[in-house]
Design a protein around this motif. Structure first.
Motif, PDB file in Angstrom:
ATOM      1  N   PRO A 110       0.803  -1.239   0.000  1.00 26.11           N
ATOM      2  CA  PRO A 110       0.000   0.000   0.000  1.00 26.11           C
ATOM      3  C   PRO A 110       0.827   1.276   0.000  1.00 26.11           C
ATOM      4  CG  PRO A 110      -1.025  -1.611   1.426  1.00 26.11           C
ATOM      5  CD  PRO A 110       0.271  -2.222   0.970  1.00 26.11           C
ATOM      6  N   THR A 111       1.955   1.294   0.703  1.00 24.64           N
ATOM      7  CA  THR A 111       2.780   2.505   0.702  1.00 24.64           C
ATOM      8  C   THR A 111       3.375   2.771  -0.676  1.00 24.64           C
ATOM      9  OG1 THR A 111       4.695   1.225   1.473  1.00 24.64           O
ATOM     10  CG2 THR A 111       3.350   2.327   3.151  1.00 24.64           C
ATOM     11  N   GLN A 112       3.671   1.697  -1.427  1.00 24.70           N
ATOM     12  CA  GLN A 112       4.165   1.863  -2.795  1.00 24.70           C
ATOM     13  C   GLN A 112       3.053   2.379  -3.711  1.00 24.70           C
ATOM     14  OE1 GLN A 112       5.657  -2.323  -2.937  1.00 24.70           O
ATOM     15  NE2 GLN A 112       7.516  -1.409  -3.785  1.00 24.70           N
ATOM     16  N   VAL A 113       1.847   1.877  -3.492  1.00 25.28           N
ATOM     17  CA  VAL A 113       0.706   2.351  -4.276  1.00 25.28           C
ATOM     18  C   VAL A 113       0.519   3.852  -4.062  1.00 25.28           C
ATOM     19  CG1 VAL A 113      -1.769   2.146  -4.676  1.00 25.28           C
ATOM     20  CG2 VAL A 113      -0.423   0.096  -4.154  1.00 25.28           C
ATOM     21  N   VAL A 114       0.536   4.266  -2.810  1.00 24.24           N
ATOM     22  CA  VAL A 114       0.333   5.680  -2.487  1.00 24.24           C
ATOM     23  C   VAL A 114       1.465   6.530  -3.052  1.00 24.24           C
ATOM     24  CG1 VAL A 114       0.203   7.359  -0.602  1.00 24.24           C
ATOM     25  CG2 VAL A 114      -1.101   5.223  -0.475  1.00 24.24           C
ATOM     26  N   ALA A 115       2.688   6.024  -3.021  1.00 24.75           N
ATOM     27  CA  ALA A 115       3.814   6.766  -3.594  1.00 24.75           C
ATOM     28  C   ALA A 115       3.603   6.996  -5.092  1.00 24.75           C
ATOM     29  CB  ALA A 115       5.120   6.019  -3.346  1.00 24.75           C
ATOM     30  N   LEU A 116       3.090   5.966  -5.785  1.00 21.23           N
ATOM     31  CA  LEU A 116       2.806   6.110  -7.215  1.00 21.23           C
ATOM     32  C   LEU A 116       1.701   7.136  -7.440  1.00 21.23           C
ATOM     33  CD1 LEU A 116       3.243   5.214 -10.140  1.00 21.23           C
ATOM     34  CD2 LEU A 116       1.591   3.369  -9.735  1.00 21.23           C
ATOM     35  N   LEU A 117       0.645   7.069  -6.627  1.00 22.50           N
ATOM     36  CA  LEU A 117      -0.450   8.033  -6.761  1.00 22.50           C
ATOM     37  C   LEU A 117       0.057   9.457  -6.595  1.00 22.50           C
ATOM     38  CD1 LEU A 117      -3.187   6.212  -4.618  1.00 22.50           C
ATOM     39  CD2 LEU A 117      -3.064   6.313  -7.113  1.00 22.50           C
ATOM     40  N   LYS A 118       0.912   9.661  -5.600  1.00 24.90           N
ATOM     41  CA  LYS A 118       1.452  11.006  -5.358  1.00 24.90           C
ATOM     42  C   LYS A 118       2.318  11.469  -6.527  1.00 24.90           C
ATOM     43  CE  LYS A 118       1.608  11.002  -0.281  1.00 24.90           C
ATOM     44  NZ  LYS A 118       2.520  11.027   0.893  1.00 24.90           N
ATOM     45  N   SER A 119       3.164  10.571  -7.023  1.00 24.65           N
ATOM     46  CA  SER A 119       4.061  10.965  -8.112  1.00 24.65           C
ATOM     47  C   SER A 119       3.291  11.331  -9.371  1.00 24.65           C
ATOM     48  CB  SER A 119       5.054   9.838  -8.418  1.00 24.65           C
ATOM     49  OG  SER A 119       4.415   8.751  -9.080  1.00 24.65           O
ATOM     50  N   GLN A 120       2.107  10.723  -9.533  1.00 20.93           N
ATOM     51  CA  GLN A 120       1.287  10.984 -10.707  1.00 20.93           C
ATOM     52  C   GLN A 120       0.242  12.074 -10.453  1.00 20.93           C
ATOM     53  OE1 GLN A 120       1.797   9.432 -13.785  1.00 20.93           O
ATOM     54  NE2 GLN A 120       3.656   8.847 -12.694  1.00 20.93           N
ATOM     55  N   GLN A 121       0.266  12.641  -9.262  1.00 18.07           N
ATOM     56  CA  GLN A 121      -0.697  13.673  -8.864  1.00 18.07           C
ATOM     57  C   GLN A 121      -2.142  13.198  -9.067  1.00 18.07           C
ATOM     58  OE1 GLN A 121       0.294  17.809  -9.477  1.00 18.07           O
ATOM     59  NE2 GLN A 121       2.267  17.267 -10.377  1.00 18.07           N
ATOM     60  N   ILE A 122      -2.372  11.944  -8.696  1.00 18.69           N
ATOM     61  CA  ILE A 122      -3.722  11.378  -8.732  1.00 18.69           C
ATOM     62  C   ILE A 122      -4.378  11.657  -7.378  1.00 18.69           C
ATOM     63  CG2 ILE A 122      -5.077   9.245  -8.914  1.00 18.69           C
ATOM     64  CD1 ILE A 122      -2.738   8.133 -10.634  1.00 18.69           C
ATOM     65  N   HIS A 123      -5.457  12.398  -7.389  1.00 13.18           N
ATOM     66  CA  HIS A 123      -6.073  12.846  -6.143  1.00 13.18           C
ATOM     67  C   HIS A 123      -7.413  12.168  -5.845  1.00 13.18           C
ATOM     68  CE1 HIS A 123      -2.934  15.823  -5.991  1.00 13.18           C
ATOM     69  NE2 HIS A 123      -3.321  16.351  -7.139  1.00 13.18           N
ATOM     70  N   HIS A 124      -7.807  11.208  -6.693  1.00 11.45           N
ATOM     71  CA  HIS A 124      -9.077  10.503  -6.493  1.00 11.45           C
ATOM     72  C   HIS A 124      -8.883   9.033  -6.835  1.00 11.45           C
ATOM     73  CE1 HIS A 124     -10.120  14.717  -7.254  1.00 11.45           C
ATOM     74  NE2 HIS A 124     -11.163  14.513  -6.478  1.00 11.45           N
ATOM     75  N   VAL A 125      -9.234   8.152  -5.918  1.00 13.06           N
ATOM     76  CA  VAL A 125      -9.116   6.715  -6.168  1.00 13.06           C
ATOM     77  C   VAL A 125     -10.384   6.002  -5.733  1.00 13.06           C
ATOM     78  CG1 VAL A 125      -6.604   6.722  -5.915  1.00 13.06           C
ATOM     79  CG2 VAL A 125      -8.040   6.212  -3.931  1.00 13.06           C
TER      80      VAL A 125
END
Length: 496
Positions: free
Chosen positions: A40-55
């Protein structure tokens, strides 16, 4: 009593209109059918790097909810289909589910909606009868926790339940489902929620036997004579996505529900398929998702509701290699399990979401609709106080051609962006620029971003672009785009 009812109706309409007026967003679905699911921490890191703000999660995984805490990312959690029966039969079971999966994490984890089941009406007819009960029990638990205003409750529906979907003005829901649909829509309207809809133009195209052109499914530009026309409204449709959304609006209005916004909970295109799926390709997946993102974030809306946000979740974040079914089922993802992009989206003009790809191939370019005078002012600033070496833009040099303000702005902006270490704040230029993953290099004109590093400028301290008082005694740069290097130009506006 009549006055009280009118006031309630007015408040409800206001609430729904405010919901519909919100800016559209692009989110992603996160499936977990991977042989090597990232932590999960890797998933969140990817979301942040891609500036994805909705999941959107297909469950309410505790580790994932903890990892998403304090990120600000808006999260849609789900009640899995296998848990629906127990929740629909017991108010206390629903309350326990909400407490364990929502209340225990909120507000640290920014949960904004609950998906109660998925495509229940078309895949689980026996469970469908109790769907509305499940919706109501989950909502009642939110009311008890005073979270019903912050968190919406709905259920994702398959667009296949819309019959006779073209022309959209003739669309209607499968009438056999009306005994469930009508109370469900009444619930959505009374709680200020929205219709969650899964739309897959890929399948519409595949099943049309050539009736639907590929370009129409992929959001590609069509000549006017190729656009689809609703014979009743004479409205032109340029893509399948808009036509299906409008079909849903018309189907709801056929049942006298006219104020429920639509949120698309799933859509996408597979990047690989079996032999009988020749259009499941990297290029088509890239075209669909790139065009979708630009279409949504440009606030285009649909022909029936122009300018009204159609927030959308892309299916999906990762390729799910352990999913059953044809090869295409495993290849809807934007990334592989290691966080490597399956393809680099073409997102010029769509902002930063999903543009900052993990290969570091990002560029700063002029927006397509930018004012030429503002672009010229930006060039002048970059090539003056910004300390960009703009000599390649001089006549006879590699980046002089094409000799237009947009092309020259691309070079000046991108060079400054890399000079400043690819900081997102360095790609603004008074909102005339945007981050892109498409390499603007051409011919012998090679942009800094294509070198695979943050520029080659040495220890240069660039001027601050936040200043509103640039040197007023500076000379003007020649407006023919033959730039005089090092000249300081007056531009008394905030660029960042």
């Amino acid at each position: 009593m009549a006055l009280h009812s009118c006031l309630l109706l007015l408040l409800l309409l206001l609430q729904i209109s405010l919901l519909a007026a919100d800016e559209a967003f692009i989110g992603v679905n996160i499936g977990t059918s991977l042989s090597d699911m990232p932590h999960p921490t890797q998933v969140v890191a990817l979301l942040k790097s891609q500036q994805i703000h909705h999941v959107r999660l297909y469950d309410a995984d505790q580790a994932m909810l903890i990892a998403l805490a304090k990120t600000g990312i808006e999260v849609s959690v789900s009640v899995p289909n296998e848990e629906l029966l127990a929740i629909a039969q017991s108010n206390s079971t629903a309350a326990n589910w909400v407490y364990r999966n929502v209340v225990a994490h909120y507000p640290s984890t920014n949960i904004t909606s609950i998906c109660v089941g998925s495509e229940v009406l078309t895949t689980l007819p026996n469970v469908a009868k109790i769907l509305v009960n499940a919706l109501k029990y989950i909502h009642s638990a939110l009311v008890a926790s005073n979270l019903d205003r912050q968190i919406k409750v709905s259920t994702p529906l398959s667009s296949s339940m819309i019959l006779d979907s073209f022309p959209p003005s003739q669309a209607f829901f499968n009438r056999s489902l009306n005994p469930i649909l009508i109370p469900m829509l009444d619930f959505l309207q009374s709680t200020g929620s929205y219709l969650m809809l899964n739309i897959y133009p890929y399948y519409d195209y595949m099943e049309s036997n050539g009736v639907i052109p590929l370009d129409y499914a992929l959001f590609k530009p069509l000549p006017p004579n190729k656009e689809a026309i609703d014979s009743n409204t004479l409205v032109h449709y340029t893509n399948v996505f808009d036509a299906v959304v409008d079909a849903a609006y018309f189907a709801m209005s056929f049942l006298n529900f006219t104020n429920i916004p639509v949120v698309v909970t799933e859509t996408g295109w597979p990047s690989k398929g079996d032999r009988n799926e020749p259009d499941a390709t990297l290029d088509n997946a890239n075209a669909y998702n790139s065009n979708l993102i630009k279409h949504v974030l440009n606030m285009t809306g649909t022909p029936k509701h122009p300018g009204i946000a159609i927030s959308t979740y892309i299916y999906e974040l990762y390729n799910e290699d352990t999913k059953a079914g044809p090869l295409s089922e495993k290849n809807w993802g934007l990334f592989d399990a290691n966080g490597k992009p399956i393809y680099i989206l073409h997102l010029t003009g769509s902002g930063a979401v999903l543009a900052n790809d993990t290969t570091n191939q990002t560029y700063c370019v002029a927006k397509d609709d930018a004012d030429p005078k503002m672009l010229q002012a930006g060039i002048d600033w970059a090539c003056g106080p910004g300390k960009v070496d703009c000599s390649p833009l001089l006549q006879g040099q590699p980046c002089y051609e094409p000799d237009n303000v947009g092309a020259h702005a691309n070079y000046a902006f991108d060079t400054y962006y890399h000079l400043m270490g690819r900081s997102s704040e360095a790609c603004n230029f008074n909102q005339m620029a945007t981050i892109s993953t498409s390499n603007p290099s051409h011919g012998s004109c090679v942009f800094p971003g294509s070198l695979g590093k943050n520029g080659t400028f040495g220890n240069v301290t660039a001027a601050s672009m936040n200043s509103t008082s640039l040197d007023s005694s500076a000379n003007n740069v020649h407006r023919s785009l033959v730039l005089v290097i090092g000249v300081v130009v007056t531009w008394g506006v905030v660029l960042l």
